[in-house]
Every structure is written in C-alpha cells, then in structure tokens.
Design a protein around this motif. Sequence first.
Motif: not given
Length: 109
Positions: A14, A56, A60
Amino acid sequence: MTPESGATQIPALLRGETNVSSDSDLGSRDYSRGVRAIILGGGYNDQDTKILRDAAQGIKPVPWLRPDLSKPTPPLGPQYGEAMVERIKETLKGLQDSGKMEEDGIFYY
C-alpha cells in the motif's frame, strides 16, 4: 499467506514498495502498478481480517473484498475458481461504477 505475514506485506504494498518479500510462490510479484483493492479468500476469518486491516490502517484507502459465504458456490475445483473470479469481477465493477474504488471498507463478493 498467513495473517502475520500479510500484516507486513500488505502495508508495504500500500505504501508503493515494489520489492516485497513473499512467503508464497503465487502471483506474478509485479507490484509496479500499485494496489487498487485487497481481495481475501474464504480462509481468512474475521480476526485474520482485523489483523490485516489494523496493520494497513491509515496508509491508503482501498476496498477490502471478502467472500460472502452465504452465497452458494460449486464444489472446490476449476468451477469454484471460475465462480469466485466472476463474483470478484462483478464486485470490483460495481465499486468502480459507484466511485468507491478509493474507499476504505469491507465489501463482500
């Protein structure tokens, strides 16, 4: 891929890193086009998904696709794979058409 290795690899992808180690021989490993969505298979449960998404978070925004296990599928084998690919393609097209391809969230295929 285990949730633990995915928690390392997915954030790197990402971030746009292209030299990401993998514990699998699957896929082309051509990461030059970037990540548009994360597609998980039926082997990832809610806790696994949480581990991956937490790792994550904030990097993004992308849609996370999970299989809708309430939908009927053919038995494991070539027809199963074909059915899942078709469902994934339909879901991605729907996300694209609705402008949600850059939205963080879980979507079921």
